[in-house]
Design an enzyme around this catalytic site. Sequence first.
Site, mmCIF file in Angstrom:
data_model
loop_
_atom_site.group_PDB
_atom_site.id
_atom_site.type_symbol
_atom_site.label_atom_id
_atom_site.label_comp_id
_atom_site.label_asym_id
_atom_site.label_seq_id
_atom_site.Cartn_x
_atom_site.Cartn_y
_atom_site.Cartn_z
ATOM 1 N N TRP A 149 -35.282 33.167 -0.459
ATOM 2 C CA TRP A 149 -36.031 32.870 -1.685
ATOM 3 C C TRP A 149 -36.480 31.419 -1.792
ATOM 4 C CZ3 TRP A 149 -33.051 29.049 -3.452
ATOM 5 C CH2 TRP A 149 -31.675 29.103 -3.182
ATOM 6 N N ASN A 150 -36.056 30.547 -0.894
ATOM 7 C CA ASN A 150 -36.341 29.122 -1.150
ATOM 8 C C ASN A 150 -37.793 28.734 -0.880
ATOM 9 O OD1 ASN A 150 -35.785 29.480 1.579
ATOM 10 N ND2 ASN A 150 -34.907 27.441 1.838
ATOM 11 N N LYS A 173 -38.063 42.614 4.836
ATOM 12 C CA LYS A 173 -37.446 42.650 3.502
ATOM 13 C C LYS A 173 -37.441 41.215 3.022
ATOM 14 C CE LYS A 173 -33.503 41.908 1.967
ATOM 15 N NZ LYS A 173 -33.977 41.060 0.839
ATOM 16 N N GLU A 176 -35.764 39.376 -3.067
ATOM 17 C CA GLU A 176 -36.051 40.091 -4.310
ATOM 18 C C GLU A 176 -36.323 39.123 -5.456
ATOM 19 O OE1 GLU A 176 -33.646 40.879 -2.175
ATOM 20 O OE2 GLU A 176 -34.617 42.713 -1.479
ATOM 21 N N GLY A 226 -31.245 32.642 6.261
ATOM 22 C CA GLY A 226 -30.375 32.674 5.086
ATOM 23 C C GLY A 226 -29.057 32.002 5.411
ATOM 24 N N SER A 227 -28.008 32.417 4.725
ATOM 25 C CA SER A 227 -26.724 31.725 4.883
ATOM 26 C C SER A 227 -26.028 32.133 6.187
ATOM 27 C CB SER A 227 -25.825 32.034 3.702
ATOM 28 O OG SER A 227 -25.536 33.413 3.664
ATOM 29 N N GLU A 248 -31.858 31.950 11.681
ATOM 30 C CA GLU A 248 -32.045 30.592 11.139
ATOM 31 C C GLU A 248 -31.098 30.473 9.957
ATOM 32 O OE1 GLU A 248 -33.690 28.562 12.697
ATOM 33 O OE2 GLU A 248 -35.251 29.645 13.772
ATOM 34 N N LEU A 249 -29.997 29.733 10.127
ATOM 35 C CA LEU A 249 -28.934 29.785 9.123
ATOM 36 C C LEU A 249 -28.741 28.441 8.417
ATOM 37 C CD1 LEU A 249 -26.562 32.051 11.220
ATOM 38 C CD2 LEU A 249 -28.380 32.708 9.653
ATOM 39 N N CYS A 282 -32.815 24.269 3.977
ATOM 40 C CA CYS A 282 -31.717 24.236 4.953
ATOM 41 C C CYS A 282 -31.701 22.911 5.718
ATOM 42 C CB CYS A 282 -31.806 25.417 5.904
ATOM 43 S SG CYS A 282 -33.441 25.627 6.590
ATOM 44 N N GLU A 379 -22.404 23.689 2.508
ATOM 45 C CA GLU A 379 -23.823 23.391 2.274
ATOM 46 C C GLU A 379 -24.123 23.434 0.771
ATOM 47 O OE1 GLU A 379 -26.603 26.367 3.655
ATOM 48 O OE2 GLU A 379 -28.115 24.841 4.016
#
Length: 477
Positions: A149-150, A173, A176, A226-227, A248-249, A282, A379
Site C-alpha cells: 500500500w505504500n 493482488k 486492499e 511487503g514485510s 522485495e522485503l 522500505c 523497521e
Amino acid sequence: MKRYSDLQLYIGGEWRTGTETLPVLNPADESVIGRLPIATRADLDAALTAASEGFKVWSRTSPANRAEVILRATALMRERCEEIAQSITLEHGKPIGQARLEVIRGCEFFEWDAGECLRAYGRVIPSEQGISYIVLHQPIGAVAAFSPWNFPMSQPSRKVAGALAAGCSIILKAAEETPAGAIHIARAFHDAGLPAGVLNLVFGVPKDISDYLIPREPIRLVAFTGSTAVGKSLTGLAAQHMKPVLMELGGHAPVIVCDDVDPVEAAVTSVTRKARNAGQVCTSPTRFYVQKSIYEAFTRTFVERARTIRVGDGFDPSTQMGPLANHRRIEALEALVEDARARGARVLAGGDRLGNRGYFFPLTVLADLPDDSRAMREEPFGPLALINPVDSLEEAIEKANSLPFGLAAYAFTHSAQRVHCLTNGIEAGNLSINTLEASVAQTPFGGVKESGYGREGGAEGLTHYMVIKNVSHRMAI
Ligand code: NAD
C-alpha cells in the site's frame, strides 16, 4: 471535488463487481471513500484460467509488439497522471505533488522494461562443427504478484512491467487499502488493447488469496513486496510447490555521516528524504550514524528542520508530509517511541500522534538510543529518524551491518578511500553515496539477507520473469 476511482476486479479482460466488499478509507479523515469487491473462489478460478489462456497468447507475441502495447498503456497513464494522482492522495494520504511523481516513476518502470524486453538476449556457445548450443531466455509463465500500500501505483508497476515485458501473464493482488493505482494500470492496459487474460487484478483477504493461488497451475513465479514476515511465509509456501520467488522485503536503512562533509547540508537533505511518503518506504533513511565531531551540528540542524515539516491533508498545497496510511502505523510508531523513551533515548522532535482524526504523526527524531531498543532493530516504516554518534567509519559499518536487513544503505563523504571501504564493507543490495535516492528504473533494486531475494529494474529485472533454456542442435543424425 476530488474524484476517486471505481473499484472493481479485472479478470479475463472484463471488469467485475462483487457482493462482498471492503471499505477503503481516506487516512486524512478516516471517511469511507469507496467499497472494494472481494474476489470469490469463482473469481480466482476465472483469473487462473484467464492467466493460462493469456500466457499462451502473450508469450507468442513478438517482443516489439509487447513493447508497443506497454508503451501505449504507459502513454495513457501519463495522460491520466492528474486523475491517478488524486486517487492516490485520497486513498493513501501523500501530498499530491508526491503522488504525481509516483505516477511518473511508475511510468518510467514500464518504459524501461518495455525497452529491456527487446534486449533479453540469449547467447550462442562456441561449439565444434555440426552442432550448436544456443541459450534462450523464455517467459516463465503466469505470475502471482502481491503489491503493498505504500506506493499504490509504482509498486504494482514494477511487477506488471516485469511480467508483461518478459512475455508472462500475471494475476496481481494489489493492496486492499490503496487499490486505485493498480486499477488505473489495468484500465490503461485494457484501453491500450492488451489481450484478455494477460493482466488480471484481484482483491480480498491477502492470505486467503495467496494460499489459493500460489500452489495452483498455471502459476510459475511468486513476486511479492511487503514485510519480511509475510515474505518468508509466501516463500515457504512457494517452496513446497517448487516455485521460484522474487521477494522485495523490509529494510532499516543506515545512513553514515562522515566528518569530512558539511553536517548542515547532510542534515537538510536527510530531513527532506525522511519526510517523503511519511517515511513509509522500505529504503527510508532511518539509522543515522554520525561521526562524533559533527554529531551535535548534524543533530541540531536535523531537529530544527524536522520541526518545520508541515503535516496535513495531502491536497493542501502547503503540506510537506501527509498522514500515515493506516492506523497500524500509528500504533507501531507509538510503541517504538515509548520503548525508546523507557530506555533513555532523547525525543528531540515529535513523538506523539497529532490530533485524533486522521492518522497524522509528526517527523520524530530520537537520539542516543541503545542498540537493543526496539526502534533500532525493527523497521519503523514511518517518519522516525534515529541519530547516534560513532567514533569511526569502521564502527559505523559494523553497526550498519548489525541487523538482519540489507536493502538500502547511505553515506555522506567526499573521501574516495572511505567510499572504497563502504563499497566493500556494507551488506546491502543498494548503496548510495551523497544521495538518498536508492533506485531508479535503470538500476537493479533488491535486498540481501532478510531484505529479500532477486532484483527489479535494471538489466537484471526481467531475468526473474524468464527461464533459461539450452538448445543443443546436431545438424545431422
Ligand atoms: P503486513 O506485513 O501485514 O502487510 C504488508 C503487505 O503484504 C500488505 O500490502 C498486505 O496486503 C500484504 N500481505 C499480508 N499478508 C499477506 C499474505 N499472506 N499474502 C499476500 N499478501 C499479504 O503489514 P502492514 O501492516 O500492511 O505493513 C507494515 C509492514 O509491511 C512494514 O513494517 C513493512 O515492513 C512492510 N511493508 C514493506 C513494504 C516495502 O516496500 N517493502 C511496503 C509496505 C509494507
